[in-house]
Motif scaffolding. Structure first.
Motif, short mmCIF file in Angstrom:
data_model
loop_
_atom_site.label_atom_id
_atom_site.label_comp_id
_atom_site.label_asym_id
_atom_site.label_seq_id
_atom_site.Cartn_x
_atom_site.Cartn_y
_atom_site.Cartn_z
N ALA A 1 10.15 37.72 8.46
CA ALA A 1 11.05 36.62 7.49
C ALA A 1 10.38 35.31 8.01
N LEU A 2 10.39 34.96 9.38
CA LEU A 2 9.72 33.64 9.94
C LEU A 2 8.46 33.16 9.43
N SER A 3 7.57 34.16 9.26
CA SER A 3 5.95 34.10 8.80
C SER A 3 6.31 33.42 7.27
N PHE A 4 7.23 34.45 6.58
CA PHE A 4 7.29 34.08 5.13
C PHE A 4 7.86 32.91 5.07
N TYR B 1 0.57 43.88 4.41
CA TYR B 1 1.26 42.58 3.99
C TYR B 1 1.96 41.89 4.97
N GLY B 2 2.40 42.85 6.00
CA GLY B 2 3.21 42.00 7.25
C GLY B 2 1.74 41.19 8.15
N ALA B 3 0.65 41.92 8.18
CA ALA B 3 -0.31 41.27 9.14
C ALA B 3 -0.97 40.00 8.29
N ARG C 1 10.96 37.11 -3.20
CA ARG C 1 11.68 37.63 -2.16
C ARG C 1 11.03 38.46 -1.20
N LEU C 2 11.45 38.35 -0.05
CA LEU C 2 10.91 39.12 1.13
C LEU C 2 11.65 40.53 1.29
N HIS C 3 10.65 41.75 1.36
CA HIS C 3 11.54 42.85 1.33
C HIS C 3 11.24 43.35 3.04
N LYS C 4 10.38 42.63 3.82
CA LYS C 4 10.55 43.13 4.97
C LYS C 4 11.11 42.13 5.84
N ARG C 5 12.08 42.18 6.66
CA ARG C 5 12.86 41.33 7.16
C ARG C 5 12.34 40.73 8.25
N HIS C 6 11.52 41.69 9.31
CA HIS C 6 10.88 41.21 10.27
C HIS C 6 9.82 40.43 10.20
N GLU D 1 -3.46 39.47 -2.62
CA GLU D 1 -2.72 38.72 -3.83
C GLU D 1 -1.41 38.89 -3.52
N SER D 2 -0.81 39.94 -3.06
CA SER D 2 0.60 39.89 -2.81
C SER D 2 1.12 38.80 -2.00
N VAL D 3 0.69 38.66 -0.88
CA VAL D 3 1.10 37.67 0.13
C VAL D 3 0.93 36.42 -0.58
N VAL D 4 -0.39 35.83 -1.55
CA VAL D 4 -0.34 34.59 -1.98
C VAL D 4 0.64 34.51 -2.96
N ASN D 5 1.14 35.59 -3.68
CA ASN D 5 2.08 35.18 -4.65
C ASN D 5 3.48 35.35 -4.22
N SER D 6 3.66 36.06 -3.06
CA SER D 6 5.07 35.98 -2.42
C SER D 6 5.14 34.43 -1.82
N ALA D 7 4.14 34.05 -1.18
CA ALA D 7 4.25 32.53 -0.63
C ALA D 7 4.41 31.59 -1.55
#
Length: 327
Positions: free
Chosen positions: A260-263, A202-204, A253-258, A241-247
């Motif tokens: 955040a800026l990419s999010f 997810y982060g990558a 909501r973002l659950h991985k704070r590090h 799909e998780s990244v597409v939906n989150s974006a």
């Protein structure tokens, strides 16, 4: 043969093959892929090359980088990976560089075709979300005030993005792969290790999406300064799909704070209608060849319509009962 203008480094490939023969006394062995599927050159522990071997290796890599630059994006990840060993290569790295030459020798006819027709995205769902009650309220694309008046036909931008988690077994870094098209023509490609170590896919993937969004903003600005009309939002495709939906969904909501800026970078670009983010199956994402070491059977259905097909690519689309067989 069908009158389509092409950009092909075939002559240069033949030239460097001649140089290979002068260097090693024989033509390279033919291969179906630049490197083995899932190969990890960073853990190679073969014998270090002597000074003469290092010079040969650096010469091979330099030529491969130029082949990549002038159109053969299918070797991008392999060349990017091997280029990091130029200062102190091993015999295994030299053998891998020879393998890339063998792949180019067998598939030297690859060409980017300049197809100017707009892609048809009418079948895609129209993703429209209300961003007015989010932190991105009022987000809009910044348009240059000093750009020339656009002339000619408009351009539709398409971007494919992918990430390969834990690409490098030594330092743990993932790889971002991005492929950009103007209308139906490949114009830019990118493959690079990420600057941070991500501990989950997810982060990558979000780091890769941020890179793609930054490149989209840059390319749209370049087009406008060249007097080209950019039509609508850039269609961005990713296979997570998780990244597409989150974006794409405002209340996500973002659950991985590090991350955040990419999010926020990706979501602001979508809220400003710079791009629309759509999910595509992993096997249908051509950015896959820019993020990992691929095998022929895996990548051929993606590469054939982009580099190795002279006619109408619609003829390559299989129906539900057929599959594309590598040739």
């Amino acid at each position: 043969k069908d009158g389509t203008m092409c950009m092909a480094p075939k002559c240069y490939i033949e030239k460097i093959i001649d140089g290979y023969v002068r260097m090693f006394g024989t033509k390279p062995k033919a291969y179906n892929s630049p490197l083995e599927h899932g190969d990890h050159p960073e853990i190679d522990d073969s014998k270090e090359l002597d000074l003469d071997g290092i010079k040969k290796y650096q010469s091979l890599i330099g030529s491969l980088q130029w082949v990549n630059q002038i159109g053969r994006f299918d070797i991008t990840t392999a060349v990017m990976t091997l280029a990091s060993f130029r200062a102190n290569p091993r015999q295994g790295h030299l053998d891998r560089a020879k393998r890339i030459y063998g792949y180019l020798y067998k598939y030297r006819n690859g060409a980017i075709r300049l197809r100017t027709a707009e892609p048809d995205y009418s079948a895609l769902p129209d993703k429209h979300y209300e961003w007015e009650h989010s932190v991105y309220e009022g987000a809009e694309e910044l348009l240059p005030s000093d750009a020339p008046k656009p002339l000619g036909k408009p351009v539709v931008m398409t971007t494919y993005v992918d990430a390969n988690l834990y690409h490098d077994f030594v330092n743990g870094r993932s790889v971002t792969g991005v492929l950009h098209l103007f209308n139906q023509t490949v114009v830019d490609w990118y493959s690079k290790k990420q600057a941070t170590v991500e501990t989950a896919t997810y982060g990558a993937e979000f780091v890769a999406a941020r890179t793609a969004m930054e490149q989209i903003i840059d390319l749209r600005l370049q087009l406008r300064y060249l007097g080209v009309s950019v039509k609508g939002s850039t269609m961005m495709f990713g296979d997570n799909e998780s990244v597409v939906n989150s974006a794409s969904i405002p209340h996500a909501r973002l659950h991985k704070r590090h991350n955040a800026l990419s999010f926020h970078k990706v979501r602001e670009g979508i809220a400003a209608s710079i791009a629309k983010f759509h999910h595509v199956k992993s096997g249908d994402n051509p950015a896959d060849v820019l993020s990992k070491q691929w095998g022929h059977s895996q990548a051929w259905p993606l590469l054939q319509p982009l580099l190795f097909w002279e006619g109408d690519t619609a003829a390559l689309i299989p129906d539900e009962a057929t599959t594309i067989t590598p040739t």
